[in-house]
Structure formats: C-alpha cells, structure tokens
Design a protein around this motif. Structure first.
Motif, mmCIF file in Angstrom:
data_model
loop_
_atom_site.group_PDB
_atom_site.id
_atom_site.type_symbol
_atom_site.label_atom_id
_atom_site.label_comp_id
_atom_site.label_asym_id
_atom_site.label_seq_id
_atom_site.Cartn_x
_atom_site.Cartn_y
_atom_site.Cartn_z
ATOM 1 N N LYS A 215 -7.896 0.156 -8.877
ATOM 2 C CA LYS A 215 -7.189 -0.418 -7.723
ATOM 3 C C LYS A 215 -6.555 -1.728 -8.185
ATOM 4 O O LYS A 215 -7.192 -2.779 -8.154
ATOM 5 C CB LYS A 215 -8.185 -0.635 -6.579
ATOM 6 N N LEU A 216 -5.336 -1.682 -8.616
ATOM 7 C CA LEU A 216 -4.664 -2.823 -9.249
ATOM 8 C C LEU A 216 -4.686 -4.069 -8.372
ATOM 9 O O LEU A 216 -4.879 -5.180 -8.863
ATOM 10 C CB LEU A 216 -3.221 -2.451 -9.609
ATOM 11 N N GLU A 217 -4.536 -3.853 -7.062
ATOM 12 C CA GLU A 217 -4.453 -5.016 -6.169
ATOM 13 C C GLU A 217 -5.776 -5.774 -6.052
ATOM 14 O O GLU A 217 -5.819 -6.871 -5.510
ATOM 15 C CB GLU A 217 -3.930 -4.617 -4.785
ATOM 16 N N TRP A 218 -6.861 -5.217 -6.580
ATOM 17 C CA TRP A 218 -8.145 -5.931 -6.555
ATOM 18 C C TRP A 218 -8.376 -6.797 -7.796
ATOM 19 O O TRP A 218 -9.360 -7.528 -7.868
ATOM 20 C CB TRP A 218 -9.299 -4.945 -6.421
ATOM 21 N N PHE A 219 -7.486 -6.727 -8.770
ATOM 22 C CA PHE A 219 -7.676 -7.530 -9.984
ATOM 23 C C PHE A 219 -7.733 -9.022 -9.664
ATOM 24 O O PHE A 219 -8.664 -9.724 -10.085
ATOM 25 C CB PHE A 219 -6.554 -7.265 -10.996
ATOM 26 N N PHE A 220 -6.762 -9.515 -8.930
ATOM 27 C CA PHE A 220 -6.704 -10.955 -8.679
ATOM 28 C C PHE A 220 -7.826 -11.445 -7.766
ATOM 29 O O PHE A 220 -8.405 -12.500 -8.027
ATOM 30 C CB PHE A 220 -5.312 -11.360 -8.180
ATOM 31 N N PRO A 221 -8.194 -10.696 -6.707
ATOM 32 C CA PRO A 221 -9.375 -11.125 -5.945
ATOM 33 C C PRO A 221 -10.635 -11.177 -6.805
ATOM 34 O O PRO A 221 -11.455 -12.096 -6.666
ATOM 35 C CB PRO A 221 -9.493 -10.067 -4.844
ATOM 36 N N LEU B 141 8.342 -10.934 -9.452
ATOM 37 C CA LEU B 141 9.431 -10.148 -10.025
ATOM 38 C C LEU B 141 9.188 -8.644 -9.890
ATOM 39 O O LEU B 141 9.965 -7.837 -10.384
ATOM 40 C CB LEU B 141 9.627 -10.508 -11.501
ATOM 41 N N GLY B 142 8.070 -8.297 -9.237
ATOM 42 C CA GLY B 142 7.754 -6.883 -9.023
ATOM 43 C C GLY B 142 7.102 -6.230 -10.223
ATOM 44 O O GLY B 142 7.225 -5.021 -10.417
ATOM 45 N N LYS B 143 6.393 -7.029 -11.027
ATOM 46 C CA LYS B 143 5.728 -6.505 -12.223
ATOM 47 C C LYS B 143 4.233 -6.814 -12.161
ATOM 48 O O LYS B 143 3.727 -7.671 -12.885
ATOM 49 C CB LYS B 143 6.354 -7.125 -13.470
ATOM 50 N N PRO B 144 3.494 -6.121 -11.287
ATOM 51 C CA PRO B 144 2.082 -6.452 -11.091
ATOM 52 C C PRO B 144 1.209 -6.228 -12.326
ATOM 53 O O PRO B 144 0.305 -7.020 -12.589
ATOM 54 C CB PRO B 144 1.650 -5.548 -9.934
ATOM 55 N N GLN B 145 1.464 -5.180 -13.083
ATOM 56 C CA GLN B 145 0.646 -4.941 -14.281
ATOM 57 C C GLN B 145 0.885 -6.023 -15.325
ATOM 58 O O GLN B 145 -0.055 -6.489 -15.982
ATOM 59 C CB GLN B 145 0.932 -3.556 -14.865
ATOM 60 N N PRO C 279 2.066 -3.860 -2.265
ATOM 61 C CA PRO C 279 2.785 -4.428 -3.413
ATOM 62 C C PRO C 279 2.728 -5.960 -3.465
ATOM 63 O O PRO C 279 2.981 -6.554 -4.510
ATOM 64 C CB PRO C 279 4.220 -3.925 -3.229
ATOM 65 N N LEU C 280 2.369 -6.588 -2.346
ATOM 66 C CA LEU C 280 2.280 -8.051 -2.313
ATOM 67 C C LEU C 280 0.913 -8.565 -2.770
ATOM 68 O O LEU C 280 0.741 -9.763 -2.984
ATOM 69 C CB LEU C 280 2.551 -8.565 -0.895
ATOM 70 N N GLY C 281 -0.059 -7.648 -2.925
ATOM 71 C CA GLY C 281 -1.417 -8.052 -3.295
ATOM 72 C C GLY C 281 -1.491 -8.914 -4.540
ATOM 73 O O GLY C 281 -2.089 -9.998 -4.513
#
Length: 196
Positions: free
Chosen positions: A112-118, A47-51, A167-169
């Motif tokens: 680096k928000l996109e590294w949270f899930f990895p 939904l475009g809400k990464p945080q 943004p897809l991370g």
C-alpha cells in the motif's frame, strides 16, 4: 564514563547531554536537514511521482547526518561529540532501529504505497523520543509525539482512501513531515544559540 556510571551519576549524564547539545547545536541542523529531505520528497510527490518520492526520502535521509555535522562545524560547533560520551553510542544504536523502520516502511509500501510516509512519520517520531535522552531536551518528546501522531492520523485517513485522496497520500505524508520538522528545527536552532 561508562553506561553504569552514567545511569547512577546524574551530573555525568547532564555533562554528557551538554556535550551533545554543544557539539550539534541541540540537534537543530539534523532536524532541519531531515525537514529538507521530507520537503524534497514532497516536491517529487507533487510532480505525480509517488514511488520516486519514496526513494527520494530514503536516499536524502542518508545525507542528513553528514550534512548536519558539516553545518554545525560551519556554525562554529564541534560537529562531533566527545569520543568517551556514551550517549553517542545510544544515538548510534537508535540508527539501527531507524534502518529497521525504513525496511518496514518499504515493505508496507509494496502492499500500500500511500502508507509509506505515515509509517516513516511513526519511525522518525519514535527515534526522536530517544533524542530526548541524548540531548536532555523535552522538545524532542513533543517533536516525536507530533510526528508519530501525524503518522497514525494520516494512516487512518489513508486506510481506505477515496479515489481523489489516494494519489495525494504521498504528498500529504511528506509535506506533513517537512512542516513538523521545520517548526521544531527552527525552535531547536533558536534554543541552541547558547551552546548549552
């Protein structure tokens, strides 16, 4: 049965592991509930809400154990190991590592928000390696290594992502966790039907 006895006496270890497998249906419900948490986080990220996806995974994660216990009981299992089972303490102590890993992942996300899930894929993967001993099932090695490898690969991919990929991370990370855990959770569910 204490830790020293358990380490020295293989039949006691096998009995303790059998108790854990029987009580929690091989841990299948925990893995499937975890997959659901990843899946909900992926939906929020889509939904475009990464945080919000980050917090969704963390908050949903708090409900994995109680929900999995309830499902195990509904399925006719004890949903709780014997109080004297020392592997219960090992599982509990691994939770402290999980909490530390979650704190680390949050710290990483501030930079680096996109590294949270990895990072979370690595943390959960390492915890499942402990479950290899808790349940006496090698499938947890495969699950843990698959999650950890996915975390490393995704982290490398997102090290310097393109503007289109960045943004897809979060969606990629959360969806990866959901897919891997769903596959292993279903396998554990099928294996756990025997209750042994």
């Amino acid at each position: 049965m204490n830790q020293a006895t358990l380490a020295a006496d293989a039949p006691d270890l096998a009995q303790a592991q059998a108790d854990m497998r029987a009580a929690y249906w091989h841990g299948a419900f925990g893995v499937l509930c975890s997959a659901l948490a990843w899946g909900v986080a992926a939906a929020v990220a889509a939904l475009g809400k990464p945080q919000q996806a980050v917090w969704t995974l963390l908050i949903a994660g708090m409900f994995i154990f109680p929900l999995s216990m309830g499902l195990a009981k509904l399925a006719g299992r004890a949903g709780m190991h014997e109080k004297t089972n020392p592997l219960g303490r090992l599982a509990m102590f691994s939770t402290f590592g999980l909490l530390a890993g979650c704190a680390l992942a949050l710290g990483v996300a501030t930079q680096k928000l996109e590294w949270f899930f990895p990072t979370m894929l690595l943390v959960i993967g390492l915890r499942y390696l402990v479950f290899t001993r808790v349940y006496g099932l090698r499938i947890y090695q495969a699950c843990g290594l698959a999650l950890a490898a996915a975390g490393l690969l995704l982290g490398a991919l997102l090290f310097a992502p393109s503007p289109e990929l960045k943004p897809l991370g979060p969606l990629l990370g959360a969806a990866t966790g959901a897919i891997i855990e769903t596959l292993f959770g279903i396998t554990l569910f099928v294996q756990g039907r025997t209750g042994r």
